[in-house]
Write an enzyme that holds these catalytic residues in place. Sequence first.
Site, mmCIF file in Angstrom:
data_model
loop_
_atom_site.group_PDB
_atom_site.id
_atom_site.type_symbol
_atom_site.label_atom_id
_atom_site.label_comp_id
_atom_site.label_asym_id
_atom_site.label_seq_id
_atom_site.Cartn_x
_atom_site.Cartn_y
_atom_site.Cartn_z
ATOM 1 N N ARG A 67 0.818 -1.225 0.000
ATOM 2 C CA ARG A 67 0.000 0.000 0.000
ATOM 3 C C ARG A 67 0.840 1.258 0.000
ATOM 4 O O ARG A 67 0.401 2.297 -0.513
ATOM 5 C CB ARG A 67 -0.967 -0.025 1.193
ATOM 6 C CG ARG A 67 -2.117 -0.973 0.978
ATOM 7 C CD ARG A 67 -2.966 -1.079 2.218
ATOM 8 N NE ARG A 67 -2.533 -2.129 3.106
ATOM 9 C CZ ARG A 67 -2.735 -2.147 4.417
ATOM 10 N NH1 ARG A 67 -3.340 -1.121 4.992
ATOM 11 N NH2 ARG A 67 -2.335 -3.146 5.157
ATOM 12 N N GLU A 104 1.003 -5.486 13.722
ATOM 13 C CA GLU A 104 -0.222 -5.584 14.522
ATOM 14 C C GLU A 104 -0.851 -6.975 14.374
ATOM 15 O O GLU A 104 -1.416 -7.514 15.311
ATOM 16 C CB GLU A 104 -1.240 -4.509 14.088
ATOM 17 C CG GLU A 104 -2.421 -4.392 15.040
ATOM 18 C CD GLU A 104 -3.494 -3.421 14.546
ATOM 19 O OE1 GLU A 104 -3.366 -2.883 13.427
ATOM 20 O OE2 GLU A 104 -4.473 -3.225 15.283
#
Length: 182
Positions: A67, A104
């Site tokens: 991204r 995460e």
Amino acid sequence: MTTGESAARRALVAELIRDVPDFPKPGVVFKDITPLLASAQGFRAAVTELVATAPERIDVVVGMEARGFVFAAPVALELGAGFVPVRKPGKLPGEVISHSFELEYGFETLTMHRDAIRPGARVLVVDDVLATGGTVGATAALLKEMGAELVHVSVVMELGFLGGHARLAELGIDNCTALVTV
Ligand SMILES: O=P(O)(O)OC[C@H]1O[C@H](OP(=O)(O)OP(=O)(O)O)[C@H](O)[C@@H]1O
Ligand SMILES: Nc1ncnc2[nH]cnc12
């Protein structure tokens, strides 16, 4: 450029990022940038604001797969700088340096071509999301190994509750801008 216009662009960016609960695993609220990219006005607003955060005399913009590429490449073009990719393992054909870290929602290794950036080059790092700071931290370690100067980090969105900014500060990176903080 007025402050009001900048605030309006950032508000539009925030509006166009969608929350997807429990993706890619239970308990994670995923910040989905695809509605932002699908909006010509929103995408332009994000790139304009990222360019506005850039310090003077950037030689290279570094973007992280996948991204990060979407934002870093147009920022590089706008700044008249080169673009260098940070990639996941097994993608770059030349000699690479690599760094592993915890994310995460998993573990990751990032790589760069060893000779991608000349020592002393002024680098702007651009990514979509700053979460735990692991990705930016690993990228900073790779840049340090190459002798490049990490001048600034700009992200579209920061997840403040994950403490990425503090983690970067611990690593000596105190020059990080987020267009939107949640
Ligand atoms: O601050 P961190 O905890 O490191 O998280 C932020 C990173 O996580 C996402 O990348 P991901 O590894 O999911 O890859 P993708 O861009 O290929 O989807 C995002 O694009 C950032 O690069
Ligand atoms: N919650 C999240 N949403 C989108 N990208 C991420 N990268 C790491 N955590 C993320």
